[in-house]
Design an enzyme around this catalytic site. Structure first.
Site, PDB file in Angstrom:
ATOM      1  N   MET A   1       0.731  -1.022   0.001  1.00 14.81           N
ATOM      2  CA  MET A   1       0.055   0.008   0.004  1.00 14.81           C
ATOM      3  C   MET A   1       0.875   1.296   0.111  1.00 14.81           C
ATOM      4  O   MET A   1       0.706   2.257   0.877  1.00 14.81           O
ATOM      5  CB  MET A   1      -0.911   0.251   1.261  1.00 14.81           C
ATOM      6  N   PRO A   2       1.653   1.660  -1.075  1.00 15.76           N
ATOM      7  CA  PRO A   2       2.330   2.459  -0.865  1.00 15.76           C
ATOM      8  C   PRO A   2       1.725   3.759  -1.452  1.00 15.76           C
ATOM      9  O   PRO A   2       1.110   3.577  -2.334  1.00 15.76           O
ATOM     10  CB  PRO A   2       3.936   2.378  -1.651  1.00 15.76           C
TER      11      PRO A   2
END
Lengths: 72, 72, 72, 72, 72, 72
Positions: free
Chosen positions: F1-2
């Site tokens: 989840m960057p």
């Protein structure tokens, strides 16, 4: 309604220095922009030396090489 | 493609409260903007009381004086 | 002392939708964390479609391909 | 004068991976925008799994369900 | 390696005021933390009045009601 | 989840350069962290030259003096 975020490397910033930063920034905003201090929030975020990169290198590596961020 | 950052002082926010914030913000974005929740990311960042300044004072100092941020 | 930043693509968000987001987030924070709304600031930032990337592509390109962010 | 913030979930990112990210982003900025690396700062911020929400759920909950963020 | 972001409502901040903010914050950081100004970056972001919410209301609405953020 | 935010001065960055940045950062994250690109969001924010300060001076003033950020 100012909001100010200050990001610095985590290298022994003291509680008193943080208070000086908060007071200093709030006074500056009040003086320059005439803003109500009750509407001014300041957030300080300390960043680990492994997590800050400068010129493509981790600051932790720069520090190991003896390179500091101090004013000369 | 919304991204939401929530910054709050670190004062005992529980895992359940964080889940309520994440669910609540995502539902709000979905309802108001009709966005796909699969594209909505929410990040909560807790800030130490020494690191948040309000009206020129550290929140840790305000708390020592008995000043809270609670709704009256 | 919460501060909330909402980043969304600039795709016709109306003034009323922004007010709904601001009101909704503030109410949520008040309800879940019992925070004084007078201490809650919300900032909405609209991002141009050329400036948001998802899965390695500009959203402007995705939109040209007919891919939307709408809830199905 | 670029500044880049990378937010990722805290899931065992190593010091070497951080260095690779810092080096890779700085090289990319230098190559694409022809910027002096001495003016490029990169900050990595790791977010706890309870503090990142995706599709309305905490990532910590998604992980408990066996849902990862890995490339398939 | 400090980075400072200043978010204010877009209400006629002049170029000179911005310069005063940039100079003032950099001097403060140098004085309190002894940081090299060559490593200090300050970014000012002006926010439209429709996009800033305070106490659950858009600042544009507050201004229409005659409520300002000025220091009394 | 960057989530990655890239802040650069507004000095003629083209649509193609933005696409190169988005593609390059997403590929880097995928390669180094093995993250699903479908979960990676990149936001580019261009900052006016009056709004970026370096070493205590507005970048617009530095540019008037002939000082650039270009790689030598």
């Amino acid at each position: 309604m100012p909001y100010i975020k200050i990001e610095v490397t985590r290298e022994g910033v003291t509680r008193e220095q943080k208070q000086d930063l908060i007071k200093g920034v709030t006074d500056l905003i009040t003086r320059v922009l005439n803003k109500d201090p009750q509407l001014t929030h300041v957030v300080i975020q300390e960043i680990e030396l492994d997590d800050w990169g400068y010129a493509g290198e981790q600051v932790s590596v720069l520090r190991e090489k003896g390179i500091t961020a101090e004013k000369k």
